[in-house]
Design an enzyme around this catalytic site. Structure first.
Site, PDB file in Angstrom:
ATOM      1  N   GLU A 116       0.844  -1.202   0.000  1.00 45.74           N
ATOM      2  CA  GLU A 116       0.000   0.000   0.000  1.00 45.74           C
ATOM      3  C   GLU A 116       0.874   1.245   0.000  1.00 45.74           C
ATOM      4  OE1 GLU A 116      -2.318  -0.301   3.602  1.00 45.74           O
ATOM      5  OE2 GLU A 116      -2.855  -2.350   3.138  1.00 45.74           O
ATOM      6  N   LYS A 118       2.207   4.567   1.550  1.00 43.43           N
ATOM      7  CA  LYS A 118       2.309   5.058   2.933  1.00 43.43           C
ATOM      8  C   LYS A 118       1.954   6.544   2.909  1.00 43.43           C
ATOM      9  CE  LYS A 118       5.416   4.856   6.894  1.00 43.43           C
ATOM     10  NZ  LYS A 118       5.134   6.181   7.381  1.00 43.43           N
ATOM     11  N   ASP A 120       1.383  10.150   4.059  1.00 45.61           N
ATOM     12  CA  ASP A 120       2.072  10.959   5.069  1.00 45.61           C
ATOM     13  C   ASP A 120       1.080  11.910   5.736  1.00 45.61           C
ATOM     14  OD1 ASP A 120       4.058  11.937   6.603  1.00 45.61           O
ATOM     15  OD2 ASP A 120       5.052  13.084   5.024  1.00 45.61           O
ATOM     16  N   TYR A 232      -6.876   1.765   6.229  1.00 44.27           N
ATOM     17  CA  TYR A 232      -5.975   0.716   5.757  1.00 44.27           C
ATOM     18  C   TYR A 232      -5.909  -0.526   6.629  1.00 44.27           C
ATOM     19  CZ  TYR A 232      -3.020   3.698   8.709  1.00 44.27           C
ATOM     20  OH  TYR A 232      -2.542   4.465   9.727  1.00 44.27           O
ATOM     21  N   LYS A 320      10.777   3.213   2.954  1.00 41.63           N
ATOM     22  CA  LYS A 320      10.717   4.681   2.947  1.00 41.63           C
ATOM     23  C   LYS A 320      11.436   5.257   1.740  1.00 41.63           C
ATOM     24  CE  LYS A 320      10.208   7.045   6.568  1.00 41.63           C
ATOM     25  NZ  LYS A 320       9.217   7.873   7.236  1.00 41.63           N
ATOM     26  N   CYS A 414       7.293  49.436   2.224  1.00 37.00           N
ATOM     27  CA  CYS A 414       6.855  48.568   1.131  1.00 37.00           C
ATOM     28  C   CYS A 414       7.803  48.716  -0.060  1.00 37.00           C
ATOM     29  CB  CYS A 414       5.429  48.939   0.724  1.00 37.00           C
ATOM     30  SG  CYS A 414       4.873  48.062  -0.753  1.00 37.00           S
ATOM     31  N   CYS A 417       5.388  50.687  -2.887  1.00 33.05           N
ATOM     32  CA  CYS A 417       4.817  52.023  -2.734  1.00 33.05           C
ATOM     33  C   CYS A 417       5.499  52.827  -1.640  1.00 33.05           C
ATOM     34  CB  CYS A 417       3.315  51.927  -2.466  1.00 33.05           C
ATOM     35  SG  CYS A 417       2.943  51.262  -0.838  1.00 33.05           S
ATOM     36  N   CYS A 430       1.612  45.797   4.058  1.00 32.80           N
ATOM     37  CA  CYS A 430       1.475  47.129   3.491  1.00 32.80           C
ATOM     38  C   CYS A 430      -0.022  47.419   3.491  1.00 32.80           C
ATOM     39  CB  CYS A 430       2.027  47.142   2.068  1.00 32.80           C
ATOM     40  SG  CYS A 430       1.521  48.586   1.139  1.00 32.80           S
ATOM     41  N   CYS A 435      -1.562  50.583  -3.251  1.00 29.95           N
ATOM     42  CA  CYS A 435      -0.236  50.013  -3.543  1.00 29.95           C
ATOM     43  C   CYS A 435      -0.290  49.236  -4.868  1.00 29.95           C
ATOM     44  CB  CYS A 435       0.211  49.097  -2.411  1.00 29.95           C
ATOM     45  SG  CYS A 435       1.697  48.166  -2.787  1.00 29.95           S
TER      46      CYS A 435
HETATM   47  S1  IVH Z   1      -0.497   0.157   8.723  1.00 35.28           S
HETATM   48  C1  IVH Z   1       0.120  -1.900  12.702  1.00 35.28           C
HETATM   49  N1  IVH Z   1      -0.787   1.252   6.388  1.00 35.28           N
HETATM   50  O1  IVH Z   1       2.522   5.105   8.879  1.00 35.28           O
HETATM   51  C2  IVH Z   1       0.256  -1.258  11.395  1.00 35.28           C
HETATM   52  N2  IVH Z   1       0.128   2.577   8.143  1.00 35.28           N
HETATM   53  O2  IVH Z   1       5.158   4.964  10.142  1.00 35.28           O
HETATM   54  C3  IVH Z   1      -0.590  -0.062  11.318  1.00 35.28           C
HETATM   55  N3  IVH Z   1       0.602   4.889   7.501  1.00 35.28           N
HETATM   56  O3  IVH Z   1       1.400   4.919  12.197  1.00 35.28           O
HETATM   57  C4  IVH Z   1      -0.224   0.854  10.258  1.00 35.28           C
HETATM   58  N4  IVH Z   1      -0.101   4.718   5.430  1.00 35.28           N
HETATM   59  O4  IVH Z   1       0.105   6.388  10.523  1.00 35.28           O
HETATM   60  C5  IVH Z   1      -0.373   1.430   7.656  1.00 35.28           C
HETATM   61  N5  IVH Z   1      -1.149   2.111   4.270  1.00 35.28           N
HETATM   62  C6  IVH Z   1      -0.746   2.277   5.532  1.00 35.28           C
HETATM   63  C7  IVH Z   1      -0.250   3.511   6.004  1.00 35.28           C
HETATM   64  C8  IVH Z   1       0.188   3.618   7.320  1.00 35.28           C
HETATM   65  C9  IVH Z   1       0.412   5.526   6.355  1.00 35.28           C
HETATM   66  C10 IVH Z   1       1.191   5.504   8.704  1.00 35.28           C
HETATM   67  C11 IVH Z   1       0.495   5.160   9.985  1.00 35.28           C
HETATM   68  C12 IVH Z   1       1.557   4.555  10.878  1.00 35.28           C
HETATM   69  C13 IVH Z   1       2.796   5.130  10.261  1.00 35.28           C
HETATM   70  C14 IVH Z   1       4.017   4.316  10.596  1.00 35.28           C
END
Ligand code: IVH
Length: 672
Positions: A116, A118, A120, A232, A320, A414, A417, A430, A435
């Site tokens: 999946e 991740k 942010d 998720y 990551k 400014c 002006c 300003c 202006c």
């Molecule tokens: S699973 C026990 N799936 O990443 C596992 N986490 O760095 C539960 N996050 O705390 C998390 N996308 O806030 C999972 N597709 C995804 C995610 C995800 C973002 C975040 C989540 C977690 C953090 C860990």
């Protein structure tokens, strides 16, 4: 059969919930915003007349009453652990080996993973009891977090009541869902622009903005932040049987919860690595921040077998991505005057390549920020794209200083002006309404694509027009003559005629564009559309009271105040007079859907990439006016994908689903 009031109310709620799901979760609306607003209004009126029938799961009850003083703390039934990180393909292979060793799976056999994105954002948990949303909380320290239910209720992607389309399935009486709250990049940008206008400090990135929005004590403000969610995982459930993680995700989807569409089931770790690398390149196509991938073992039996350490489950790992940063030098710090007078310091940089584009400017946000980071002209700095949009200076490489760097002095007047600047929190402003810099920014905004869309009227030309006193404000544009333009730099006969024509055409834009273009604080294109639908004419909007405005679904007290203040201003009234005298349309154009083009009518379209002849909005309007529907993303139900240049992932998806793809020429033929 006539319905009782109570039944009518419940029926309306069900219809609204259905359309909420279509719009917010499935990106596949079936009715217009206008029709939707009418349904909500009808429900609101019925509930107002019969408050005894109001229930907390009603779609009208998303935004609660008074602000809180603090959030209660709640314990998590199942701890919210974090995830271990990996940074390379090698580490992923080691993870796969480790899993096989620990579970006794033969090294030559494959383990199936779900991969999946991740997201942010901010991790949250949602509790449902008997299908009703009862509580939601942040992760906190993993064992207890903040109960932010009131704010989560404002997110329209989160169902207040779960519903299964397939009535044979059962909603568990207790269900805990995990997900990530995030702010789309576009919303992040909009919010920061708004904050700049209001003189409030900007958020450094979409994650901070999402976290800040979720922790606001007044849910009415959170409601306007347009937070979004992807779910998720299921943390806790009773009465249902699930065997794999992919089944969990599918179950979330059928319950009406948003699940990211880019989930992939991979048959072994090689496929996982391939998919992770694919998204490292593609993640910039998305309108939200992704800082890596999450890899989960598909079999829930293996989850049980592996268990967790005190920090993280052993069946999941993240991959990551490298943060997008680069080192460059600050050549100069210049001042930028915004459309409401805020002065923003901007660094001119030695051009450097960052996430695929050349960056030569970075915002320094405000003067406190320059001091805090001790940024000097000539410094080597690390730059980064926040929300992949505006590059910003992360930190200074002080060890690279050779003594030639110059500290920057906060201006007192400014740059345009020369009026004395005033401090407003961390910002300098300003306050001179005349202006020229502010006027230039306002005109730029007025002419921009999402506003009046006047082709050919760009920043360089506006600069000349204002400097030569040919226009003072955006209404003056309509007095420009062909001969005024031919004398300007880089303007010939042809370009002047084209511009005059473009200006003339813009007089017939619909009311929502005009409202947006006027640059009312806190009113962007979406709010402008809501206002245009509600009031029909600029006059009615200009005369609306604070109370009338606040009654509109989606308009809160801050926006209402900003609108009333704007129209009370004498300067605005002058401008409206001029716009009217020039013949600019100030009424909602009732588009006759009767122009039923049989090729378009009733069909669903998705637009992607850049079209040469139309802006995105124009293409959308064209389709809608011919009776077609425009959807945000490609699904099985999409009939046509209109693909311009650089179409991105939507084109791949369309091909995968055998959706008919139209290039710009084919699209033009179709609509003619
Ligand atoms: S699973 C026990 N799936 O990443 C596992 N986490 O760095 C539960 N996050 O705390 C998390 N996308 O806030 C999972 N597709 C995804 C995610 C995800 C973002 C975040 C989540 C977690 C953090 C860990």
């Amino acid at each position: 059969m006539t319905l009782t009031i109570k039944e009518k109310i419940e029926q309306l709620r069900e219809i609204i919930r259905y359309h909420d799901r279509k719009y917010y979760v499935e990106n596949n609306p079936e009715i217009t915003d206008y029709e939707y607003d009418r349904l909500v209004k009808e429900l609101q009126q019925l509930e107002k007349a019969h408050p005894e029938f109001i229930t907390p799961d009603s779609p009208t009850q998303r935004v609660g009453g008074e602000p809180l003083t603090q959030f209660p703390t709640v314990g998590h039934k199942i701890p919210m652990l974090s995830i271990d990180n990996t940074y390379s393909d090698e580490e992923l292979k080691e993870f796969d080996h480790r899993i096989k060793r620990m579970t006794g799976v033969d090294t030559h056999k494959d383990i199936e993973y779900v991969v999946e994105l991740k997201i942010d954002g901010v991790a949250i948990t949602l509790w449902y009891e008997k299908g009703l949303f009862v509580r939601g909380a942040t992760r906190g320290d993993g064992f207890k977090g903040d109960d932010v239910t009131v704010n989560l209720r404002t997110i329209r992607q989160i169902p207040l009541k779960l519903e299964l389309e397939d009535k044979k399935l059962k909603i568990p009486s207790v269900l805990e869902i995990r997900g990530e709250i995030y702010l789309p990049n576009k919303e992040f940008q909009r919010l920061n622009e708004e904050r700049e206008d209001e003189g409030e400090p900007q958020f450094a990135n979409p994650r901070n903005a999402a976290a800040g929005s979720l922790k606001l004590l007044d849910p009415r403000i959170t409601a306007r932040r347009n937070l979004r969610i992807f779910t998720y995982a299921i943390g806790y459930y009773e009465e249902i049987e699930l065997k794999t993680h992919i089944q969990c995700l599918e179950f979330l989807r059928v319950l009406g919860l948003p699940v990211n569409p880019h989930v992939r089931l991979c048959k072994n770790i090689e496929a996982v690595i391939h998919y992770c690398n694919e998204w490292d390149k593609r993640r910039r196509e998305l309108d939200y921040m992704v800082d890596g991938m999450v890899i989960k073992i598909n079999s829930l039996a293996l989850h049980g077998q592996l268990g967790s350490t005190s920090k993280a489950p052993r069946w999941v790992i993240s991959y990551k991505y490298q943060p997008e940063q680069a080192v460059t030098k600050i050549e100069e710090i210049v001042m930028q005057v915004g459309k409401t007078g805020t002065i923003t310091p901007v660094a001119n940089l030695t051009p450097v390549l960052l996430s695929g584009t050349t960056v030569s400017r970075a915002t320094l946000h405000n003067f406190d920020e320059i001091q805090r980071k001790d940024i000097r002209v000539g410094d080597h700095v690390i730059v980064q794209k926040a929300g992949e949009i505006i590059p910003q200076v992360v930190s200074v490489l002080k060890e690279k200083r050779d003594g030639t760097e110059r500290t920057f002095k906060e201006p007192t007047s400014c740059p345009e002006c020369k009026s004395t600047l005033e401090r407003d929190g961390v910002y300098l402003r300003c306050h001179n309404p005349l202006c020229m810099s502010q006027a230039k920014r306002r005109i730029q905004y007025f002419a921009s694509r999402d506003a009046m869309d006047i082709e050919g009227l760009g920043p360089a030309l506006i600069e000349q027009l204002v400097d030569r006193c040919l226009v003072k404000d955006y209404a003056d544009i309509y007095c420009l003559k062909h001969d005024d333009l031919t004398n300007l730099d880089r303007m010939g006969e042809k370009s002047s005629s084209n511009l005059v024509r473009a200006i003339e055409e813009s007089k017939h834009r619909d009311l929502d564009r005009l409202i947006c273009a006027m640059g009312i604080g806190n009113v962007g294109s979406h709010t402008a559309e809501v206002l245009a639908n509600h009031f029909d004419t600029l006059d009615k909007l200009a005369n609306a009271t604070q109370e009338e405005l606040e009654e509109i679904y989606e308009i809160g007290p801050v926006v209402a105040r900003s609108i009333v203040g704007f129209f009370q201003n004498e300067y605005t009234q002058e401008i409206i007079k001029k716009l009217r005298a020039a013949g600019v349309n100030t009424k909602k154009i009732m588009t006759p859907k009767l122009v039923r083009n049989p090729k378009v009518f009733g069909k669903s379209f998705v637009i992607t990439g850049t079209l040469q002849k139309y802006s995105r909005k124009e293409a959308e309007t064209l389709i809608k006016n011919l009776g077609g529907r425009v959807l945000a993303s490609v699904s099985k139900k999409t009939e046509y994908l209109v693909a311009g240049e650089d179409p991105g992932s939507k084109l791949d998806k369309a091909r995968e689903l055998n959706v008919h793809v139209l290039d710009e020429d084919a699209f033009e033929k179709m609509i003619q």
